[in-house]
Design a protein around this motif. Structure first.
Motif, PDB file in Angstrom:
ATOM      1  N   LYS A  59       0.850  -1.180   0.000  1.00 43.29           N
ATOM      2  CA  LYS A  59       0.000   0.000   0.000  1.00 43.29           C
ATOM      3  C   LYS A  59       0.890   1.237   0.000  1.00 43.29           C
ATOM      4  O   LYS A  59       1.843   1.301   0.775  1.00 43.29           O
ATOM      5  N   SER A  60       0.565   2.202  -0.862  1.00 43.07           N
ATOM      6  CA  SER A  60       1.422   3.363  -1.047  1.00 43.07           C
ATOM      7  C   SER A  60       0.642   4.657  -0.883  1.00 43.07           C
ATOM      8  O   SER A  60      -0.517   4.759  -1.301  1.00 43.07           O
ATOM      9  N   GLU A  61       1.306   5.648  -0.272  1.00 42.01           N
ATOM     10  CA  GLU A  61       0.739   6.981  -0.099  1.00 42.01           C
ATOM     11  C   GLU A  61       1.755   8.020  -0.551  1.00 42.01           C
ATOM     12  O   GLU A  61       2.936   7.923  -0.232  1.00 42.01           O
ATOM     13  N   SER A  62       1.286   9.017  -1.315  1.00 35.96           N
ATOM     14  CA  SER A  62       2.155  10.109  -1.770  1.00 35.96           C
ATOM     15  C   SER A  62       1.284  11.319  -2.073  1.00 35.96           C
ATOM     16  O   SER A  62       0.050  11.245  -2.080  1.00 35.96           O
ATOM     17  N   ASN A  66      -2.756   7.786  -3.793  1.00 31.14           N
ATOM     18  CA  ASN A  66      -2.530   6.531  -3.092  1.00 31.14           C
ATOM     19  C   ASN A  66      -2.853   5.358  -4.005  1.00 31.14           C
ATOM     20  O   ASN A  66      -3.616   5.490  -4.965  1.00 31.14           O
ATOM     21  N   SER A  68      -2.564   0.634  -4.208  1.00 29.69           N
ATOM     22  CA  SER A  68      -2.222  -0.651  -3.599  1.00 29.69           C
ATOM     23  C   SER A  68      -2.149  -1.703  -4.692  1.00 29.69           C
ATOM     24  O   SER A  68      -2.708  -1.534  -5.783  1.00 29.69           O
ATOM     25  N   ASN A 311       5.481   3.485   1.661  1.00 28.95           N
ATOM     26  CA  ASN A 311       4.964   2.160   1.310  1.00 28.95           C
ATOM     27  C   ASN A 311       4.851   1.269   2.546  1.00 28.95           C
ATOM     28  O   ASN A 311       5.750   1.255   3.397  1.00 28.95           O
TER      29      ASN A 311
END
Length: 333
Positions: A59-62, A66, A68, A311
C-alpha cells in the motif's frame, strides 16, 4: 597433479581472513590472537544463491495519490566471491565482490498505473560491490577488524546519470578481545545502509561456543544466530534473526531526469540447514518469515531525507537455496 591444483584454486577463492578457520589457540604473548572460536564452520569463498519471497500486498501513499497492489513473486539472484590478498600471522587482508539482482512481479501487471509499481515491474534492483576485509591480530588477547565496501546500487545502467549518482560506501571498524577458545567479542561502529538510509550506529559482535556442536554467533544489530552441527561437521543447523538493509538510486518517471532513493530494510526470522556434498562443495536451504521495516522512496539517502512515497508491505514467507565452496579439510590441517 590436476587434483592438487584444483585444491589450491579452491583454497585461494575460499579462504577469508576475517573468518579464518586456522587452528584455534589461546591468545598469549607468544602467538597472535585468532578471533575465531571452536565450532565455527569453514569460510564460504564462492556463493551462488537463489531466493524467493512469496505473495504479499503493498500500500502506497504520496502527494500524487494513493494506491495498492499484490506482489506475486519477489525473486533475487546473488553471487559472492572472496579471496585472500595477504596472509601473514600479524596481518591479513581479503577482497571480495558481490553482485545481486532483485525482481518484482505484480498481479495483473498490465493494469498497473502507479509509477512506482510500473518501475518495479519493468526494472530490476541491482547491486555490484567490492569489499575489503582486514584483520590485525596482536600478541595479546586483542585484535582489530575493518570492513570496507563500495559499489553501485540501483538503475546504474541509465545513460542519463553519472555512475557516482549510484555509488554507495560503507565502513565498519571494530576492536575485539578473545577470552578463550570458546568466547570472543568486539565493539565498533558502522557507517552504512543497514537500516535503509545512510546512518551511523554501534556494532557489538559476540561469539560463544558451548562445545564443539552448539554455539551462538552474533553481530548486532545485523544478525544473531544459534548454531548446531553434527559430530562429523557435515551438517550445520541455524535458527537466526537478520536485519537486511540497502539503498537504491532509481528513476521513478521515464519523462524526468530526477533520481529518487529507495530505502529498503527488513527483519527476517529464519531456519537454515547447510550440508556437505563433497568436502569443499556444500549446499544450503533456508526458510522463514520476512517482516518489512522500510520500503519508502525519499529525495536523498540521508537519515533526515523527505519521504516521497510511503509504502507499507505485509509480512511474507521467504526461502532460498544456495550452493557454495569452502576450503578442503586437508588444506587446513
Amino acid at each position: 597433479m590436476s587434483i592438487r591444483i584444483l585444491q589450491l584454486v579452491l583454497l585461494l577463492f575460499s579462504a577469508a581472513p576475517v573468518l579464518a578457520q586456522e587452528p584455534i589457540v589461546n591468545c598469549t604473548d607468544s602467538v597472535f590472537c585468532i578471533p575465531g572460536v571452536v565450532g565455527l564452520p569453514r569460510s564460504k569463498g564462492i556463493v551462488i544463491k537463489r531466493e524467493i519471497v512469496r505473495d504479499y500486498s503493498i500500500k502506497s501513499e504520496s502527494n500524487d495519490g494513493n494506491s495498492s497492489a499484490e506482489v506475486r513473486r519477489n525473486r533475487r539472484w546473488e553471487f559472492k566471491l572472496r579471496a585472500p590478498i595477504i596472509l601473514k600471522d600479524g596481518f591479513k587482508i581479503a577482497a571480495g565482490v558481490k553482485y545481486f539482482v532483485e525482481e518484482f512481479n505484480f498481479d495483473s501487471p498490465e493494469n498497473l498505473d502507479y509509477p512506482f509499481y510500473k518501475n518495479l515491474e519493468n526494472r530490476s534492483l541491482k547491486s555490484i560491490r567490492g569489499e575489503i576485509f582486514m584483520v590485525k591480530p596482536t600478541r595479546t588477547n586483542k585484535y582489530y577488524l575493518l570492513r570496507l565496501s563500495g559499489g553501485l546500487n540501483g538503475d546504474y545502467q541509465s545513460e542519463s546519470f553519472a555512475k557516482n549518482d549510484f555509488f554507495k560506501f560503507s565502513i565498519s571498524p571494530l576492536i575485539g578481545w578473545k577470552k578463550n577458545d570458546y568466547v570472543s567479542y568486539a565493539f565498533g561502529i558502522a557507517f552504512s545502509y543497514g537500516f535503509g538510509k545512510r546512518s551511523i550506529y554501534p556494532l557489538i559482535a559476540y561469539n560463544k561456543s558451548f562445545n564443539n556442536q552448539w554455539g551462538i554467533e552474533s553481530i548486532l544489530p545485523a544478525e544473531i544466530k544459534l548454531r548446531y552441527s553434527t559430530l562429523n561437521q557435515k551438517n550445520y543447523f541455524y535458527a537466526k534473526t537478520e536485519l537486511h538493509g540497502s539503498n537504491y538510486s532509481i528513476r521513478l518517471d521515464e519523462d524526468k531526469n530526477d533520481l529518487v532513493f529507495l530505502d529498503k530494510s527488513e527483519v527476517r526470522f529464519l531456519l537454515t540447514w547447510e550440508r556437505e556434498i563433497h568436502d569443499w562443495l556444500w549446499f544450503g536451504i533456508e526458510g522463514g518469515l520476512r517482516s518489512n521495516i522500510s520500503f519508502d522512496l525519499s529525495n536523498d539517502a540521508s537519515i533526515n531525507s523527505k519521504v516521497i512515497v510511503d509504502n507499507q508491505l505485509n509480512s511474507a514467507l521467504v526461502y532460498n537455496f544456495s550452493i557454495f565452496v569452502v576450503p578442503p579439510r586437508k588444506l587446513l590441517r
